[in-house]
Design a protein around this motif. Structure first.
Motif, PDB file in Angstrom:
ATOM      1  N   LEU A  58      41.744  43.950 -39.187  1.00  0.00           N
ATOM      2  CA  LEU A  58      41.155  43.061 -38.183  1.00  0.00           C
ATOM      3  C   LEU A  58      39.631  43.110 -38.251  1.00  0.00           C
ATOM      4  CD1 LEU A  58      43.448  43.707 -35.075  1.00  0.00           C
ATOM      5  CD2 LEU A  58      43.513  41.758 -36.644  1.00  0.00           C
ATOM      6  N   THR A  59      39.097  44.314 -38.364  1.00  0.00           N
ATOM      7  CA  THR A  59      37.644  44.471 -38.434  1.00  0.00           C
ATOM      8  C   THR A  59      37.081  43.801 -39.686  1.00  0.00           C
ATOM      9  OG1 THR A  59      37.696  46.529 -37.181  1.00  0.00           O
ATOM     10  CG2 THR A  59      35.757  46.152 -38.573  1.00  0.00           C
ATOM     11  N   LYS A  60      37.685  44.088 -40.830  1.00  0.00           N
ATOM     12  CA  LYS A  60      37.169  43.565 -42.094  1.00  0.00           C
ATOM     13  C   LYS A  60      37.297  42.054 -42.208  1.00  0.00           C
ATOM     14  CE  LYS A  60      37.757  47.851 -44.655  1.00  0.00           C
ATOM     15  NZ  LYS A  60      38.435  48.542 -45.775  1.00  0.00           N
ATOM     16  N   LEU A  61      38.309  41.480 -41.535  1.00  0.00           N
ATOM     17  CA  LEU A  61      38.492  40.027 -41.576  1.00  0.00           C
ATOM     18  C   LEU A  61      37.849  39.340 -40.374  1.00  0.00           C
ATOM     19  CD1 LEU A  61      42.155  39.688 -42.907  1.00  0.00           C
ATOM     20  CD2 LEU A  61      40.003  39.507 -44.169  1.00  0.00           C
ATOM     21  N   HIS A  62      37.153  40.111 -39.556  1.00  0.00           N
ATOM     22  CA  HIS A  62      36.478  39.584 -38.362  1.00  0.00           C
ATOM     23  C   HIS A  62      37.460  38.822 -37.475  1.00  0.00           C
ATOM     24  CE1 HIS A  62      32.765  40.795 -40.273  1.00  0.00           C
ATOM     25  NE2 HIS A  62      33.141  40.127 -41.345  1.00  0.00           N
ATOM     26  N   ALA A  63      38.609  39.432 -37.256  1.00  0.00           N
ATOM     27  CA  ALA A  63      39.671  38.815 -36.456  1.00  0.00           C
ATOM     28  C   ALA A  63      39.939  39.651 -35.216  1.00  0.00           C
ATOM     29  CB  ALA A  63      40.939  38.700 -37.296  1.00  0.00           C
ATOM     30  N   THR A  64      40.452  39.004 -34.195  1.00  0.00           N
ATOM     31  CA  THR A  64      40.786  39.730 -32.969  1.00  0.00           C
ATOM     32  C   THR A  64      42.292  39.874 -32.777  1.00  0.00           C
ATOM     33  OG1 THR A  64      40.612  37.692 -31.690  1.00  0.00           O
ATOM     34  CG2 THR A  64      38.658  39.097 -31.780  1.00  0.00           C
ATOM     35  N   THR A  65      43.081  39.093 -33.520  1.00  0.00           N
ATOM     36  CA  THR A  65      44.538  39.185 -33.426  1.00  0.00           C
ATOM     37  C   THR A  65      45.140  39.227 -34.826  1.00  0.00           C
ATOM     38  OG1 THR A  65      44.920  36.790 -33.475  1.00  0.00           O
ATOM     39  CG2 THR A  65      44.545  37.810 -31.295  1.00  0.00           C
ATOM     40  N   ARG A  66      46.391  39.630 -34.878  1.00  0.00           N
ATOM     41  CA  ARG A  66      47.112  39.661 -36.149  1.00  0.00           C
ATOM     42  C   ARG A  66      47.246  38.255 -36.730  1.00  0.00           C
ATOM     43  NH1 ARG A  66      50.517  44.713 -35.726  1.00  0.00           N
ATOM     44  NH2 ARG A  66      52.164  43.761 -36.931  1.00  0.00           N
ATOM     45  N   THR A  67      47.500  37.293 -35.861  1.00  0.00           N
ATOM     46  CA  THR A  67      47.629  35.901 -36.298  1.00  0.00           C
ATOM     47  C   THR A  67      46.322  35.387 -36.876  1.00  0.00           C
ATOM     48  OG1 THR A  67      49.316  35.514 -34.611  1.00  0.00           O
ATOM     49  CG2 THR A  67      48.236  33.567 -35.537  1.00  0.00           C
ATOM     50  N   GLU A  68      45.231  35.710 -36.211  1.00  0.00           N
ATOM     51  CA  GLU A  68      43.914  35.292 -36.695  1.00  0.00           C
ATOM     52  C   GLU A  68      43.605  35.952 -38.042  1.00  0.00           C
ATOM     53  OE1 GLU A  68      39.282  35.009 -35.108  1.00  0.00           O
ATOM     54  OE2 GLU A  68      40.753  36.121 -33.926  1.00  0.00           O
ATOM     55  N   ALA A  69      43.964  37.213 -38.199  1.00  0.00           N
ATOM     56  CA  ALA A  69      43.737  37.905 -39.477  1.00  0.00           C
ATOM     57  C   ALA A  69      44.528  37.230 -40.589  1.00  0.00           C
ATOM     58  CB  ALA A  69      44.136  39.377 -39.355  1.00  0.00           C
ATOM     59  N   THR A  70      45.762  36.861 -40.298  1.00  0.00           N
ATOM     60  CA  THR A  70      46.587  36.176 -41.289  1.00  0.00           C
ATOM     61  C   THR A  70      45.984  34.829 -41.652  1.00  0.00           C
ATOM     62  OG1 THR A  70      48.588  37.296 -40.508  1.00  0.00           O
ATOM     63  CG2 THR A  70      48.898  35.268 -41.747  1.00  0.00           C
ATOM     64  N   ALA A  71      45.506  34.099 -40.649  1.00  0.00           N
ATOM     65  CA  ALA A  71      44.883  32.796 -40.907  1.00  0.00           C
ATOM     66  C   ALA A  71      43.641  32.961 -41.785  1.00  0.00           C
ATOM     67  CB  ALA A  71      44.525  32.109 -39.594  1.00  0.00           C
ATOM     68  N   HIS A  72      42.814  33.962 -41.466  1.00  0.00           N
ATOM     69  CA  HIS A  72      41.617  34.223 -42.280  1.00  0.00           C
ATOM     70  C   HIS A  72      42.015  34.588 -43.701  1.00  0.00           C
ATOM     71  CE1 HIS A  72      38.677  33.779 -39.165  1.00  0.00           C
ATOM     72  NE2 HIS A  72      39.041  34.858 -38.497  1.00  0.00           N
ATOM     73  N   ALA A  73      43.053  35.395 -43.839  1.00  0.00           N
ATOM     74  CA  ALA A  73      43.509  35.811 -45.167  1.00  0.00           C
ATOM     75  C   ALA A  73      43.958  34.603 -45.983  1.00  0.00           C
ATOM     76  CB  ALA A  73      44.641  36.821 -45.041  1.00  0.00           C
ATOM     77  N   HIS A  74      44.651  33.673 -45.340  1.00  0.00           N
ATOM     78  CA  HIS A  74      45.065  32.453 -46.050  1.00  0.00           C
ATOM     79  C   HIS A  74      43.853  31.619 -46.437  1.00  0.00           C
ATOM     80  CE1 HIS A  74      49.411  32.637 -46.049  1.00  0.00           C
ATOM     81  NE2 HIS A  74      49.408  33.011 -44.781  1.00  0.00           N
ATOM     82  N   THR A  75      42.898  31.498 -45.517  1.00  0.00           N
ATOM     83  CA  THR A  75      41.676  30.732 -45.793  1.00  0.00           C
ATOM     84  C   THR A  75      40.910  31.307 -46.979  1.00  0.00           C
ATOM     85  OG1 THR A  75      41.468  30.088 -43.476  1.00  0.00           O
ATOM     86  CG2 THR A  75      39.478  29.947 -44.806  1.00  0.00           C
ATOM     87  N   LEU A  76      40.896  32.628 -47.067  1.00  0.00           N
ATOM     88  CA  LEU A  76      40.195  33.308 -48.166  1.00  0.00           C
ATOM     89  C   LEU A  76      41.053  33.454 -49.425  1.00  0.00           C
ATOM     90  CD1 LEU A  76      38.505  36.130 -46.036  1.00  0.00           C
ATOM     91  CD2 LEU A  76      37.359  34.169 -47.101  1.00  0.00           C
ATOM     92  N   ASN A  77      42.272  32.865 -49.398  1.00  0.00           N
ATOM     93  CA  ASN A  77      43.218  32.954 -50.520  1.00  0.00           C
ATOM     94  C   ASN A  77      43.558  34.394 -50.879  1.00  0.00           C
ATOM     95  OD1 ASN A  77      43.515  30.130 -50.931  1.00  0.00           O
ATOM     96  ND2 ASN A  77      41.519  30.120 -51.938  1.00  0.00           N
ATOM     97  N   LEU A  78      43.686  35.242 -49.888  1.00  0.00           N
ATOM     98  CA  LEU A  78      44.021  36.646 -50.128  1.00  0.00           C
ATOM     99  C   LEU A  78      45.522  36.865 -50.232  1.00  0.00           C
ATOM    100  CD1 LEU A  78      41.560  38.365 -47.624  1.00  0.00           C
ATOM    101  CD2 LEU A  78      41.235  37.953 -50.070  1.00  0.00           C
ATOM    102  N   LEU A  79      46.302  35.882 -49.835  1.00  0.00           N
ATOM    103  CA  LEU A  79      47.751  36.049 -49.815  1.00  0.00           C
ATOM    104  C   LEU A  79      48.448  35.192 -50.868  1.00  0.00           C
ATOM    105  CD1 LEU A  79      48.264  36.083 -45.951  1.00  0.00           C
ATOM    106  CD2 LEU A  79      48.297  38.025 -47.518  1.00  0.00           C
ATOM    107  N   THR A  80      47.708  34.679 -51.821  1.00  0.00           N
ATOM    108  CA  THR A  80      48.317  33.827 -52.851  1.00  0.00           C
ATOM    109  C   THR A  80      48.606  34.610 -54.093  1.00  0.00           C
ATOM    110  OG1 THR A  80      46.142  33.150 -53.641  1.00  0.00           O
ATOM    111  CG2 THR A  80      47.239  31.712 -52.036  1.00  0.00           C
TER     112      THR A  80
END
Length: 80
Positions: A58-80
């Protein structure tokens, strides 16, 4: 339980997040919507350790929730 394929982090120098390989493992399972207990069982670690990894993600992805972290990860193409 068989071993699961690990999500390979981006090569060094291309990852803007600084996530560790284990944090990528947790993130992959987090993105599937698994709770800490199930993530712990999948990775053979304690739920408390999962909580620490989730907090760091959460800290490294600048997210406050698990859902937000997942969304950021998708935006950054970390889950592809």
């Amino acid at each position: 339980m068989g071993q699961r394929a690990r999500l390979e982090p981006p090569t060094i120098g291309t990852d803007p997040t600084g996530l560790t390989p284990r944090e990528y493992d947790v993130l992959r399972l987090l993105a599937r919507g698994l709770p800490n207990r199930q993530i712990a069982a999948e990775l053979y670690i304690s739920p408390g350790t999962v909580g620490v990894h989730v907090s760091r993600i959460l800290t490294k992805l600048h997210a406050t929730t698990r859902t937000e972290a997942t969304a950021h990860a998708h935006t950054l193409n970390l889950l592809t």
